[in-house]
Design a protein around this motif. Structure first.
Motif, PDB file in Angstrom:
ATOM      1  N   LEU A 107      35.503 108.661  -1.782  1.00 32.66           N
ATOM      2  CA  LEU A 107      34.018 108.852  -1.339  1.00 32.66           C
ATOM      3  C   LEU A 107      34.144 108.556   0.060  1.00 32.66           C
ATOM      4  O   LEU A 107      32.982 108.735   0.737  1.00 32.66           O
ATOM      5  CB  LEU A 107      33.257 108.040  -2.108  1.00 32.66           C
ATOM      6  N   GLU A 108      35.007 108.323   0.587  1.00 32.41           N
ATOM      7  CA  GLU A 108      35.188 107.614   2.210  1.00 32.41           C
ATOM      8  C   GLU A 108      35.702 108.974   3.006  1.00 32.41           C
ATOM      9  O   GLU A 108      34.856 109.929   3.444  1.00 32.41           O
ATOM     10  CB  GLU A 108      35.972 106.469   2.355  1.00 32.41           C
ATOM     11  N   ARG A 121      28.435 112.574   1.293  1.00 29.38           N
ATOM     12  CA  ARG A 121      28.943 111.305   0.596  1.00 29.38           C
ATOM     13  C   ARG A 121      28.105 110.544  -0.691  1.00 29.38           C
ATOM     14  O   ARG A 121      28.542 110.103  -1.816  1.00 29.38           O
ATOM     15  CB  ARG A 121      29.198 110.073   1.455  1.00 29.38           C
ATOM     16  N   GLU A 122      26.850 110.856  -0.516  1.00 32.00           N
ATOM     17  CA  GLU A 122      26.032 110.449  -1.832  1.00 32.00           C
ATOM     18  C   GLU A 122      26.028 111.561  -3.075  1.00 32.00           C
ATOM     19  O   GLU A 122      26.031 111.278  -4.111  1.00 32.00           O
ATOM     20  CB  GLU A 122      24.436 110.484  -1.231  1.00 32.00           C
ATOM     21  N   ARG A 176      29.104 110.994  -5.224  1.00 32.48           N
ATOM     22  CA  ARG A 176      29.334 110.079  -6.300  1.00 32.48           C
ATOM     23  C   ARG A 176      29.124 110.840  -7.430  1.00 32.48           C
ATOM     24  O   ARG A 176      29.973 110.541  -8.527  1.00 32.48           O
ATOM     25  CB  ARG A 176      27.958 108.984  -5.985  1.00 32.48           C
ATOM     26  N   ILE A 232      35.390 103.362  -2.551  1.00 31.61           N
ATOM     27  CA  ILE A 232      33.963 103.669  -2.016  1.00 31.61           C
ATOM     28  C   ILE A 232      34.072 103.348  -0.496  1.00 31.61           C
ATOM     29  O   ILE A 232      35.017 103.589   0.033  1.00 31.61           O
ATOM     30  CB  ILE A 232      33.266 102.186  -2.456  1.00 31.61           C
ATOM     31  N   ASN A 233      32.838 103.568   0.211  1.00 32.89           N
ATOM     32  CA  ASN A 233      32.683 103.603   1.540  1.00 32.89           C
ATOM     33  C   ASN A 233      32.640 101.748   1.751  1.00 32.89           C
ATOM     34  O   ASN A 233      32.505 100.901   1.128  1.00 32.89           O
ATOM     35  CB  ASN A 233      31.623 103.999   1.894  1.00 32.89           C
ATOM     36  N   TRP A 255      26.590 103.262   2.580  1.00 37.18           N
ATOM     37  CA  TRP A 255      26.758 103.865   1.477  1.00 37.18           C
ATOM     38  C   TRP A 255      27.428 102.852   0.342  1.00 37.18           C
ATOM     39  O   TRP A 255      27.538 103.057  -0.825  1.00 37.18           O
ATOM     40  CB  TRP A 255      27.434 104.993   1.641  1.00 37.18           C
ATOM     41  N   ASP A 263      27.514 103.451  -3.666  1.00 40.58           N
ATOM     42  CA  ASP A 263      28.746 103.886  -4.259  1.00 40.58           C
ATOM     43  C   ASP A 263      28.979 103.267  -5.540  1.00 40.58           C
ATOM     44  O   ASP A 263      29.508 103.368  -6.648  1.00 40.58           O
ATOM     45  CB  ASP A 263      29.727 103.603  -3.324  1.00 40.58           C
TER      46      ASP A 263
END
Length: 302
Positions: A36-37, A45-46, A49, A70-71, A77, A81
């Motif tokens: 997600l990073e 990025r949202e 998920r 995750i970020n 975020w 996440d």
């Protein structure tokens, strides 16, 4: 001594690519993380998920460890996440990977949030953690980070962002642009490795961006394995088999380990504290090394 989990290969996969995620699920990687990073554009990025959750819930992952990176916890975020992915995937998520950890507090923050979510959902298993050390502060606090939570399975050396944090003059493969006398990343690697050994968890080596150079990847992996690393990142599926091979004891190493143990036990039965095999000393330290080789062999052949 604790035997760390099998982590010879950790495959990075953008959470936004359903095609890549499906292919990764069917791979021979010990662990696959849906990213997600850095592999995802900030604007997506949202949205990523939900794609990560669907991949975790719908694909057949076999025995591969299912992870999500995750970020960083200092971004806007991170909280979302963790909440959305854990609540959406539940038992279909094994591990969260936390990037850019700088001290133990970063790990503690994720640990506490996870515990609250798990209790609220009534999850039957604990979600594990792996942490990226890729900042000069993280290198300085590596031991604190590695021992910050009993959820931790591994610490990962990240040369990319560390290059920026350090102000290093490197190429796109994180190698020095000018001649350098030795291993450019030796100090940072040893900090991460030492911290992992103290914590009894796995140490994972940095990615090798030039996936068109399999010989270079294998050489990099062999160097890390020689130091004691347990595995290496793969940024392309072609690197998985290379990592799995390098971080598996060879047949000769396994045979030698067995001979050393057998010879030492026989000598021990006669009241001796050491013996020799093929003209070389074998004492208690050699037996410990041999037992470690056999443990790695057993883990890799399950």
């Amino acid at each position: 001594m604790t035997t760390p989990p099998l982590r010879r290969s950790e495959l990075a996969t953008p959470a936004t690519s359903e095609r890549m995620a499906r292919k990764a699920a069917a791979s021979d990687a010990d662990l696959v993380f849906l990213d997600l990073e850095d592999a995802v554009a900030p604007a997506l990025r949202e949205e990523a998920r939900g794609k990560a959750v669907r991949a975790l819930n719908e694909y057949d992952w076999g025995t591969t460890v299912r992870a999500v990176r995750i970020n960083g916890i200092h971004t806007k975020w991170a909280y979302g996440d963790i909440v959305e992915v854990v609540e959406g995937a539940r038992e279909n998520l094994d591990t969260l990977i936390v990037p850019k950890a700088t001290d133990a507090r970063d790990v503690w923050w994720v640990d506490v949030l996870l515990r609250q979510i798990e209790e609220n959902l009534g999850l039957r298993k604990r979600i594990r953690l792996e942490v990226l050390i890729e900042d000069v502060a993280g290198v300085a606090h590596a031991e604190e980070i590695a021992t910050a939570s009993d959820r931790l399975d591994a610490v990962i050396f990240g040369a990319g962002d560390l290059s920026v944090s350090q102000g290093a003059r490197v190429d796109t493969n994180f190698r020095p642009r000018e001649p350098y006398p030795g291993d450019f990343w030796y100090y940072a690697r040893m900090q991460v490795l030492t911290a992992a050994r103290i914590a009894g968890i796995a140490a994972i080596d940095a990615p090798f961006p030039d996936f068109g150079d399999p010989e270079g990847y294998a050489a990099d992996a062999r160097g890390a394995a020689s130091l004691g690393f347990h595995g290496k990142w793969a940024i392309h599926p072609s690197q998985i088999a290379l990592a799995n091979d390098v971080f598996r004891p060879t047949e000769d190493e396994v045979a030698r380990a067995r001979r050393n143990i057998e010879a030492y036990r026989a000598a021990e039965a006669e009241g001796l504290g050491a013996t020799s095999v093929d003209g070389q000393l074998v004492d208690a330290a050699h037996v410990k090394l041999a037992e470690q080789v056999l443990a790695q062999h057993t883990a890799a052949t399950r």
